[in-house]
Structures are given as structure tokens and as C-alpha cells.
Design a protein around this motif. Structure first.
Motif, PDB file in Angstrom:
ATOM      1  N   TYR A   1       1.050  -1.269   0.388  1.00 50.18           N
ATOM      2  CA  TYR A   1      -0.439  -0.069  -0.307  1.00 50.18           C
ATOM      3  C   TYR A   1       0.917   1.042  -0.260  1.00 50.18           C
TER       4      TYR A   1
ATOM      5  N   TYR B   1      -1.074   3.953   7.297  1.00 48.00           N
ATOM      6  CA  TYR B   1      -1.431   3.876   6.094  1.00 48.00           C
ATOM      7  C   TYR B   1      -2.353   5.218   6.125  1.00 48.00           C
TER       8      TYR B   1
ATOM      9  N   ASP C   1      -5.092   7.746   7.337  1.00 47.44           N
ATOM     10  CA  ASP C   1      -6.501   8.100   6.804  1.00 47.44           C
ATOM     11  C   ASP C   1      -7.361   7.731   8.037  1.00 47.44           C
TER      12      ASP C   1
ATOM     13  N   SER D   1     -10.422   6.254   8.391  1.00 45.90           N
ATOM     14  CA  SER D   1     -11.100   5.779   8.262  1.00 45.90           C
ATOM     15  C   SER D   1     -10.936   4.255   8.734  1.00 45.90           C
TER      16      SER D   1
ATOM     17  N   VAL E   1     -10.360   1.598   7.600  1.00 43.51           N
ATOM     18  CA  VAL E   1     -10.232   0.733   6.501  1.00 43.51           C
ATOM     19  C   VAL E   1      -9.553   1.555   5.006  1.00 43.51           C
ATOM     20  N   ILE E   2      -8.988   1.629   4.350  1.00 38.73           N
ATOM     21  CA  ILE E   2      -8.506   1.562   3.185  1.00 38.73           C
ATOM     22  C   ILE E   2      -8.377   0.966   2.111  1.00 38.73           C
ATOM     23  N   SER E   3      -9.539   2.032   1.157  1.00 40.73           N
ATOM     24  CA  SER E   3      -9.532   0.986   0.136  1.00 40.73           C
ATOM     25  C   SER E   3      -7.597   1.191  -0.686  1.00 40.73           C
ATOM     26  N   ALA E   4      -7.719  -0.360  -1.881  1.00 41.87           N
ATOM     27  CA  ALA E   4      -6.766  -0.589  -2.486  1.00 41.87           C
ATOM     28  C   ALA E   4      -6.013   0.647  -3.624  1.00 41.87           C
TER      29      ALA E   4
ATOM     30  N   ALA F   1      -4.530  -8.875  -0.214  1.00 44.19           N
ATOM     31  CA  ALA F   1      -5.427  -6.888   0.204  1.00 44.19           C
ATOM     32  C   ALA F   1      -5.949  -6.415  -1.031  1.00 44.19           C
TER      33      ALA F   1
ATOM     34  N   GLY G   1      -9.342  -5.801  -1.409  1.00 43.10           N
ATOM     35  CA  GLY G   1     -10.051  -4.687  -2.232  1.00 43.10           C
ATOM     36  C   GLY G   1      -9.602  -3.371  -1.036  1.00 43.10           C
ATOM     37  N   SER G   2      -9.117  -3.980   0.162  1.00 39.19           N
ATOM     38  CA  SER G   2      -9.224  -2.952   1.240  1.00 39.19           C
ATOM     39  C   SER G   2      -7.778  -3.348   2.065  1.00 39.19           C
TER      40      SER G   2
ATOM     41  N   GLU H   1      -6.300  -3.390   5.572  1.00 39.80           N
ATOM     42  CA  GLU H   1      -6.553  -3.737   6.569  1.00 39.80           C
ATOM     43  C   GLU H   1      -6.242  -4.907   7.448  1.00 39.80           C
TER      44      GLU H   1
END
Lengths: 299, 354
Positions: free
Chosen positions: B92, B155, B158, B160, B162-165, B248, B253-254, B256
Motif C-alpha cells: 500500500y 496507512y 487515513d 477511516s 479501512v483503506i481501499s487499495a 489486500a 480490495g482494502s 486492513e
């Protein structure tokens, strides 16, 4: 200073609870060389049955007896259905089998009793009380339940020590722990010994389950307490009952002190991993743990 | 009758050292690869690719990584999830810091970073053995996850959690459909599996096995425990790290940390042991088994027409999962791959086994 002492006693007393779980591991590892990952599941299982019987209106003493009967039956079944088929297999296969047992028990207990958090209230004190009136002018607060747990753990270790050194079964257990084949050749029935040791571990699990249950409520997370017992084990050594107690005290105290004094420096919640790191660094200097048997290598 | 080596003479050392010395094995492998590369993408629908094939391949790679460490080098590890997380977060960071970098390069770099971390956590293995080491690797699991969650730098601050890839493209092709993701996964996994298979047949792999069987004896015949054990940790963590990055990017797709918790570590250990310790094939069989079992258990009561509450189903799944693990260990303690070996032995002598 008083604050330090309060954190220290709190940690030590939590450590006693870890020791209670670790004790079950040590018993089984000593007698059969099986690394019993299912000990945590057995703690949850016993606590679920105990609290389930109480909720059905069974008196406390009777439900304790019933739960002990369940744990003995469980030990019988485990020996009969699992271990007897895996004699002479590699240690890792047996370890995996106990992970299988732990999954099974987690599922089985919760299928019967549901997965809600159950309060366990059998009259164990819950309040904090003032201990040692004043040390250097400050009061120290101690959780009464933790003190009860410490007393119970002490009594349990004493009983186990007498059991191991004075009774015939205890001597047989130690013989099996020393050398399976030699023990069998002098006529010690290996299978019933294993059953007994699993039953004893189950009963120790029940005691741990009652204590943890009174502290946290009986719920699935009890099963995960076993993971915290692992660093306790390697600190104390897999084969040592006093090691489990001392290891538990060290981990409990170290973890709390680290959280309070080290936590703010490197960011909180280090309780999650501190015990493992402590154990790992400790192992670098003493690979067999504090009281473990010296590892002798032969070619 | 069909599967036998009679008449297949080896006239060169190269032929004798081949991965698949038997023509039948080569044909079988070619068929499997043809099915995997051509038939499955053509036939399977998005659901199958996305929920079964892609995670199957990625988890196989992770299981292969753990198998290098536990099956070949004999070092029991419970920290697989932690190393997967390192791979995922490294990928990431690189993918967001250098968006124009080829994603395969990103995966490989994150594998290397994971390998470096693996070497650090492998150092205790020089002193500690067996279950003591297993508990020490738990330190890696909990510490690494804590570290990755605790410091927002990992990360990119971020909020949230949960980080989207980031979206992926290779040489101008956007990897966004299930089929393209599947193909990318398949290519990476096949290449790495082939590389691993060759590695374990080499001097390095023999060193690992010597260390596994008896480390002191291995030291005496000239394998240095330091380099041998740490190379096993490095290769293992590399494979596991690449698997984590792909898990991931191509499956979840995220990115975490929660996806790589202790349960993941245990599941991968299950795959290795149920599949077969010290077997490349076993890693794949084990991954297929452990991955599809819960899906099957999910759907099975519904197929029979039972209506059970979701909670009970979860608990029953736990029970059946545990019981099956025990069952397989009792029936075949050396893993499912051993069943295939036994079948092959039987086939060679069939129909006159005496």
C-alpha cells in the motif's frame, strides 16, 4: 510509590489468573508431552456448563460437581476418540489435534448454551478494598476478587503438589512424565493416566473459568485467554508447576507496569503484545524457561 | 496400467533431475495448467472467481510460504498473519508513494520488506526450538499488527481505518474485472510456486531439511544454522508477504490489519498441516480444503432444506471444522498430499501389486 505498588499488586493478581490457565497446560504437557492448545477452550467450556447449570436453578455446589463430571467425561472422550489414535505421532500433529478439539469445544459449548455474555454471580466479592491502610501516606486499592483468585490459585497449587508427591496416581503421573516406555514397562496404564491428567486439567480449567467468568462474564473471549497463558508458559518453562505461577506473576506485573509507564511513551495498548515480547527476549537468554528442564541434545 | 515408468529411460542428468520425471506427470500438469489458464477464466462466473479461485490461489501461496518454514525447515510459526500484514501495508505504501510503479514490482518489493522483517523475527530461532519458538512467533503476530494500526504513517494518516487499495494497471491494462485479477494472481502464484519447488530441490532446500531433521547433525555436515534458518525465514516471509499484498489488493480490495489477525495465522497453519508438511502440492490441497470447507458448511444445511439460525450455523461450523481436522489427522497424519503419493505408488504397481 503508592501508585507503583498499586499497579504492581494489580498486575501480580491478574498474573495469578493467567497462572491458573497456564497450570492446565503444564499438567498435560508434563504427563503426555502434548501441547494442549485446547486449554482455553476447556476453560470456556467448563465455565459455560457451570453457569448454565446455575441458570437452570441448580445449587452452586451441585453444579460444580456436575461440571466436574462433565469435564471427566470430556477427558474420557478426548482420550478415547482422539489421543488413542494419535499415539506415537509427531508433536505437531498432536498440537493440531488439540486445536481441532478447541474449535470443537468452542462450537459445542456455544451450541448448547448460546453465545450471550452470562454473568457469573456466586457471591464472589467484586469490590475494591483498601489494603495496608497506608504506605508512605497513600492508600492502595486492591480488587477483592483478585485476592480470592490468588488464594484459590495458591490452594490449588498446594493440592496439586500433594497430589503429585503423595498419592499413587500422582507418582504414576510423574513416572509417565519422565519416560513413557519405562512407565509402561513397570505396569502403569498409560491411557488411564492420560485420561486422569486431562480430567485434572479440566477441573483446573473449571476453577480458572469461574475466576475469569466472575471477572469478565462468561463469554467467548475466555477462550482467548489461553493465548495470554502461552508467554506465561514459556517464561516459566513448559514442565514446571511453580514455573507457571512465577511466570504468571511476572507476565501480569510486567504487562501492567509496561502499560502504565511505557505505554504513554510509545503509544498505548501495548498490553496486547508486551507479554510475548518479554517472553521472547527472555527466551533468548534462557531457552528452556525459568524452571524448565535443561534441554539436552543428543545426536 | 496407464501410470507407470516402464520404458521411460533417462539418458541425461537433466532428464533425471527434472521436476516431473514421468511423462504422465508432465501431461497431467499441463492439463491442470491449461484448465487453470484457459478453461476456468472462460467458464467460471464472477462469484466463483472472486470468492473461491482468487483467495484459494493467494492462500495457497501463503501456505506455501509457511510450508517452507514449518514443513521444510522445521520451524513452527504462528506469525503468518503478521507477515502477510507487513506485505499488504508495504504494498500500500509503495503503490501510493509511486503510483506509476508496476504492480508486480510493488508486490515483489513488499515481499522483500516482509522478508527483512521475517529475518529479524527469525533470529530467536537460533536459540529457541519447537513450541517455544511457536510462542515467540506469536510476538511477531501481535507486535506487527499493533505497530501497523498504531502508527498512522503506515496507512497514510487515513482516518477511516479501512483503506481501499488503489486501482491497479499493468502495461496499460486495468486490472479491475474478476477475470483479470484471477489471471494476474494465477501468473504470480504459478511462477512463485515453480521457483519454490526448484528452491527446495536445491542445495538450500536440502539444508533446510537437514536442519529440520536434526539441527546439530546438519551443522556437523556443514550447513550453517545461522544462514540456513534465516534463509528459510526470509524465503517464507517473502512468499507470505507477497501473498498478503495480493490478498489486500486483489481479493479484499482494502488494506486492513483486522484481516490478518491470529485466526488467519491458524488457518494457514491448518492448511499446511492438513495438506501436508514439506510438500508444495500439499499447500495447494490444504488451502483448497480449508477454504472451501466453511463455504460448503454454510450452504450444506440449506441444500438439505433445514432452516437454522445464523448463530447456530456458526457454532455448528466450529464443531464440524474441529471434528474434521481431528478426523483427517487421525486418518492421515502426514496430510492429504500423502494420499496422492500413496495413490501414485499403488497405480505404478496396478493391476499386479505383488
Amino acid at each position: 510509590m503508592a501508585f507503583f505498588l498499586e499497579v504492581l499488586t494489580g498486575g501480580l493478581l491478574t498474573g495469578v489468573l493467567y497462572s491458573l490457565v497456564a497450570l492446565g497446560f503444564v499438567l498435560i504437557f508434563k504427563a503426555s508431552g502434548v501441547f494442549n492448545f485446547a486449554q482455553g477452550a476447556m476453560v470456556l467450556f467448563a465455565a459455560l456448563f457451570f453457569v448454565g447449570f446455575i441458570d437452570l436453578g441448580v445449587p452452586v455446589v451441585l453444579s460444580a460437581i456436575l461440571t466436574i463430571a462433565v469435564m471427566i467425561l470430556l477427558a474420557y472422550l478426548i482420550e478415547r476418540l482422539v489421543l488413542s489414535h494419535l499415539v506415537n505421532q509427531e508433536a505437531i500433529s498432536l498440537f493440531m489435534a488439540t486445536i481441532g478439539i478447541s474449535y470443537f469445544l468452542d462450537g459445542f459449548g456455544q451450541t448448547i448454551w448460546g453465545s450471550d455474555i452470562r454473568r457469573l454471580d456466586i457471591g464472589l466479592p467484586q469490590d475494591a478494598f483498601v489494603f495496608g491502610a497506608s504506605v508512605l501516606g497513600d492508600d492502595i486499592f486492591v480488587n477483592e476478587l483478585d485476592v480470592v483468585a490468588a488464594v484459590v490459585a495458591g490452594a490449588l497449587v498446594a493440592v496439586l503438589a500433594v497430589f503429585f508427591s503423595k498419592t499413587k496416581i500422582g507418582r504414576a503421573l510423574r513416572a509417565v512424565a519422565d519416560d513413557h516406555q519405562a512407565a509402561m514397562s513397570v505396569g502403569i496404564p498409560l491411557r488411564s493416566i492420560w485420561m486422569i491428567v486431562w480430567a485434572v486439567a479440566g477441573i483446573v480449567g473449571l476453577v480458572a473459568g469461574i475466576m475469569w467468568g466472575a471477572k469478565l462474564g462468561v463469554q467467548f473471549s475466555l477462550s482467548l485467554v489461553a493465548l495470554k497463558a502461552l508467554p506465561v508458559l514459556i517464561l516459566g518453562g513448559f514442565t514446571s508447576v511453580p514455573g507457571a505461577i512465577v511466570g504468571g506473576l511476572m507476565i501480569g506485573a510486567g504487562e501492567k507496569l509496561a502499560e502504565v509507564y511505557l505505554g504513554p511513551v510509545i503509544g498505548g495498548a501495548i498490553e496486547d503484545w508486551f507479554a510475548y515480547m518479554l517472553a521472547m527476549i527472555f527466551l533468548l537468554f534462557r531457552p528452556q524457561g525459568l524452571f524448565g528442564e535443561k534441554i539436552i541434545e543428543r545426536i | 496400467m496407464l501410470y507407470r515408468e516402464a520404458g521411460q529411460f533417462k539418458t541425461s542428468y537433466a532428464a533425471d533431475q527434472a521436476i516431473f520425471p514421468l511423462a504422465q506427470d508432465r501431461i497431467g500438469m499441463a492439463i491442470i495448467l491449461a484448465v487453470a489458464f484457459i478453461a476456468i477464466p472462460a467458464v467460471a462466473n464472477e462469484y466463483w472467481l472472486q470468492t473461491i479461485m482468487i483467495p484459494f490461489l493467494i492462500l495457497s501461496l501463503a501456505a506455501l510460504g509457511l510450508n517452507v518454514l514449518t514443513g521444510y525447515a522445521g520451524q513452527l510459526s504462528l506469525g503468518t498473519g503478521g507477515f502477510m500484514a507487513v506485505g499488504a501495508f508495504a504494498a500500500y505504501k509503495f503503490a501510493t508513494a509511486f503510483p506509476e510503479m508496476n504492480i508486480i514490482v510493488v508486490f515483489l518489493i513488499s515481499g522483500l520488506i516482509s522478508a527483512a522483517v521475517g529475518i529479524v523475527f527469525g533470529v530467536p530461532s537460533l536459540r529457541i526450538k519447537g513450541f517455544y519458538l511457536a510462542v515467540a512467533t506469536l510476538a511477531a503476530q501481535f507486535f506487527l499488527l499493533w505497530l501497523l494500526v498504531k502508527y498512522p504513517w503506515f496507512y497514510n494518516y487515513d482516518p477511516s481505518g479501512v483503506i481501499s487499495a488503489p486501482p491497479i494497471d499493468i502495461f496499460g491494462f486495468a486490472i479491475d474485472t474478476a477475470v483479470s485479477k484471477y489471471m494476474l494472481t494465477l501468473i504470480i502464484v504459478s511462477v512463485l510456486a515453480l521457483a519454490t519447488k526448484n528452491l527446495v530441490r536445491s542445495h538450500i532446500g536440502r539444508g533446510w531439511m537437514a536442519i529440520r531433521d536434526m539441527d546439530i547433525a546438519a551443522e556437523i555436515i556443514g550447513f550453517r544454522p545461522l544462514t540456513t534458518k534465516l534463509s528459510a525465514f526470509a524465503v517464507s516471509s517473502f512468499l507470505v508477504g507477497v501473498a498478503g499484498a495480493m490478498y489486500a489488493f486483489l481479493y479484499l480490495g482494502s488494506v486492513e490489519a483486522a484481516a490478518f489477525d491470529i485466526t488467519t495465522s491458524f488457518n494457514i497453519l491448518f492448511m499446511v498441516i492438513v495438506g501436508g508438511l514439506g510438500s508444495v502440492l500439499g499447500s495447494f490441497i490444504g488451502a483448497a480444503f480449508i477454504l472451501t470447507l466453511p463455504i460448503f458448511l454454510d450452504n450444506f444445511p440449506r441444500m438439505l432444506g433445514f432452516e437454522i439460525s445464523v448463530e447456530t450455523v456458526t457454532h455448528l461450523q466450529f464443531m464440524i471444522f474441529g471434528a474434521l481436522i481431528i478426523f483427517f489427522l487421525i486418518v492421515e497424519p502426514h496430510g492429504l498430499a500423502r494420499l496422492w503419493t500413496i495413490t501414485k505408488e499403488k497405480l505404478r504397481a496396478w493391476p499386479f501389486p505383488y
